[in-house]
Design a protein around this motif. Sequence first.
Motif, PDB file in Angstrom:
ATOM      1  N   ALA A   1       6.666   0.455   0.955  1.00  0.00           N
ATOM      2  CA  ALA A   1       6.411   1.701   0.193  1.00  0.00           C
ATOM      3  C   ALA A   1       7.213   1.709  -1.091  1.00  0.00           C
ATOM      4  CB  ALA A   1       6.759   2.907   1.048  1.00  0.00           C
TER       5      ALA A   1
ATOM      6  N   SER B   1      -2.784   1.273  -0.646  1.00  0.00           N
ATOM      7  CA  SER B   1      -2.596   1.007  -2.074  1.00  0.00           C
ATOM      8  C   SER B   1      -2.611  -0.503  -2.354  1.00  0.00           C
ATOM      9  CB  SER B   1      -1.276   1.602  -2.563  1.00  0.00           C
ATOM     10  OG  SER B   1      -0.188   0.841  -2.078  1.00  0.00           O
TER      11      SER B   1
ATOM     12  N   PRO C   1       3.631   3.545   7.333  1.00  0.00           N
ATOM     13  CA  PRO C   1       3.571   3.897   5.899  1.00  0.00           C
ATOM     14  C   PRO C   1       4.854   3.605   5.135  1.00  0.00           C
ATOM     15  CG  PRO C   1       3.585   5.878   7.254  1.00  0.00           C
ATOM     16  CD  PRO C   1       3.447   4.721   8.193  1.00  0.00           C
ATOM     17  N   GLN C   2       5.971   3.429   5.836  1.00  0.00           N
ATOM     18  CA  GLN C   2       7.237   3.137   5.164  1.00  0.00           C
ATOM     19  C   GLN C   2       7.356   1.665   4.750  1.00  0.00           C
ATOM     20  OE1 GLN C   2       6.778   3.446   8.432  1.00  0.00           O
ATOM     21  NE2 GLN C   2       7.903   1.766   9.391  1.00  0.00           N
TER      22      GLN C   2
ATOM     23  N   ARG D   1       0.836  -2.372  -1.883  1.00  0.00           N
ATOM     24  CA  ARG D   1       1.236  -2.621  -0.492  1.00  0.00           C
ATOM     25  C   ARG D   1       0.411  -3.755   0.129  1.00  0.00           C
ATOM     26  NH1 ARG D   1       0.970   1.965   3.278  1.00  0.00           N
ATOM     27  NH2 ARG D   1       2.465   0.771   4.514  1.00  0.00           N
TER      28      ARG D   1
END
Length: 160
Positions: free
Chosen positions: A160, A15, A156-157, A18
């Motif tokens: 986020a 994204s 991914p964390q 991010r």
Amino acid sequence: MGITTYTQEYSSSVSPSRMFQALIIDSRNLLPKLLPQFVKDVNVIQGDGEAGSIEQVNFNEASPFKYLKHRIDVLDKDNLVCKYTMIEGDPLGDKLESIGYEVKFEATSDGGCLCKMTSNYNTIGEFDVKEEEVKEGRESTIAIYKVVESYLLKNPQVYA
């Protein structure tokens, strides 16, 4: 003084918020962590990290450069845009006064982003900047983006 402009784009499945956070907001922490063979450290030497601040990037022995300084001109966290200018350092050599950059992260329909980068090379005198002369720097930028993207995909964390 002449100005030569080059643009490039990088497409990512991460994204835009991010990628912006990693590459712009937290780069002084993340780049030495992800690229320790090249980036020794990144320090804010004037200001608070916002627009008007000056950062110094110190490189390790593996890099052909010792350091560079850039001034943050615009930091638009809402629109995911950063404008900054390299004002000092080895990459400028004796033919460039400065290099102005604009980096913009735009959302794509697949949830990822398109990173649009514009570089304005401000020369000393009437020197013309040829694309082959800046190719290595442009390729290095894309390589950094790929390393950061890979890190974000594996974590991914993060941001986020």
